[in-house]
Design an enzyme around this catalytic site. Structure first.
Site, PDB file in Angstrom:
ATOM      1  N   LYS A   1      73.543  22.392  14.496  1.00 33.79           N
ATOM      2  CA  LYS A   1      74.309  21.278  14.302  1.00 33.79           C
ATOM      3  C   LYS A   1      75.086  20.960  15.593  1.00 33.79           C
ATOM      4  CE  LYS A   1      75.034  19.031  10.689  1.00 33.79           C
ATOM      5  NZ  LYS A   1      74.420  18.074  10.195  1.00 33.79           N
TER       6      LYS A   1
ATOM      7  N   THR B   1      71.809  23.017   8.670  1.00 31.12           N
ATOM      8  CA  THR B   1      72.646  22.553   9.617  1.00 31.12           C
ATOM      9  C   THR B   1      74.053  22.110   9.178  1.00 31.12           C
ATOM     10  OG1 THR B   1      71.829  20.442   9.783  1.00 31.12           O
ATOM     11  CG2 THR B   1      70.806  22.083  11.087  1.00 31.12           C
TER      12      THR B   1
ATOM     13  N   HIS C   1      81.393   9.458  48.225  1.00 30.41           N
ATOM     14  CA  HIS C   1      81.699   8.689  49.467  1.00 30.41           C
ATOM     15  C   HIS C   1      82.900   7.609  49.741  1.00 30.41           C
ATOM     16  CE1 HIS C   1      78.080  10.937  50.870  1.00 30.41           C
ATOM     17  NE2 HIS C   1      77.386  10.256  50.269  1.00 30.41           N
TER      18      HIS C   1
END
Length: 298
Positions: free
Chosen positions: A12, A57, A250
């Site tokens: 999960k 899960t 930059h």
């Protein structure tokens, strides 16, 4: 049968859990995003659909929340260790558990003694850890992402290779900025070793990383990266390997001449793309690298 099953795992992902610890009027917050991945004797569920070895899960999700109550959350690493040990030792078909945790930090609002239950989300980095346990040994890789740093001077870039496509002018005083994504691997691997102090370790790694960035007179982002990693390895005995992914954020000087103005390294355009991407691993001497080269999913 013309095909066979290869590596597989399930679990999960992204279980958001917030744990509030109440110390009288003072509260403490741990805010985690926990992903569980399990592997082991799972061939039959793929071949025939039999779920006899499958822990749902949904159960792994429930375990995350129950453990937040039963064990508390001392640190992202310790919480992940509790979960990994539980899944491997409680379910015979499960051979390996991998727990990934993102931690979101909060700071208090107000002065000392006031508003001890009011918080604001910090806008800096996201803390990360990945715990892997196979029943006998541990691997703990922690790190951070989205930590943006800048030096407004003490950075140059010149002497590089030039060909017919090169238009970049050499820089002898530039802004150096990056958004740090880093992972570091602990040399703690079994229960016989003393467990690191995870909270202190994280704080110290971040401190050394930032100090190295600030104190390095940089002739290249690669040089700065190496100094950041070296500072961590030299000062933290519990860590053997550090990997960085550093996009060069930059900043270009704006041409103000059309307006009759001189731009004396004062006004810049911050470009978000394209960007240079500098990546490297720094290792303790004699140690083999184990952190994946691609940090996208770690």
């Amino acid at each position: 049968m013309p095909t066979i099953l290869g590596q597989n795992q399930y679990g999960k992902a992204e279980n958001r859990v917030v744990r509030i610890t109440r110390d009288g009027a003072t509260h403490h917050i741990k805010d985690l995003n926990v992903s569980v991945s399990l592997s082991g004797d799972m061939d039959e569920v793929h071949y025939s659909g039999s779920n006899a070895h499958v822990l749902p899960t949904d159960t792994t999700k429930n375990t995350v929340y129950a453990f937040a109550k039963e064990h508390g959350i001392e640190s992202a690493e310790q919480f992940g260790i509790h979960l990994a040990r539980h899944f491997v030792t409680s379910q015979e078909p499960i051979r390996t558990a991998r727990i990934r945790v993102e931690e979101y930090t909060w700071e208090r609002i107000g002065t000392a003694g006031e508003d001890e239950h009011s918080f604001v989300r910090q806008g800096q980095e996201t803390r990360l850890t990945q715990i892997t346990y196979d029943g006998s040994s541990w691997e703990v890789v922690s790190g951070l992402k989205d930590l943006t740093v800048m030096n407004s001077t003490n950075s140059e870039f010149w002497g590089y290779v030039k060909d017919k496509y090169t238009t970049l002018t050499e820089a002898y005083d530039r802004i150096l900025a990056t958004e740090v994504s880093a992972r570091w691997r602990f040399n703690w691997s079994d229960d016989e070793q003393e467990t690191p102090d995870w909270e202190t370790s994280y704080a110290q790694v971040k401190k050394h990383m930032l100090q190295a960035f600030a104190e390095t007179y940089s002739l290249s982002l690669q040089q700065t990266l190496y100094q950041m990693g070296s500072r961590i390895i030299e000062n933290r005995d519990e860590i053997d390997e550090v990997r960085f992914s550093l996009p060069n954020k930059h900043h270009f000087l704006v041409d103000l001449e059309p307006f009759g103005l001189k731009n004396d390294n004062e006004v810049y355009f911050a470009a978000d793309r394209p960007y240079g991407l500098i990546e490297a691993t720094v290792l303790r001497d004699g140690v083999e690298p184990r952190i994946p080269v691609d940090l996208t999913n770690l």
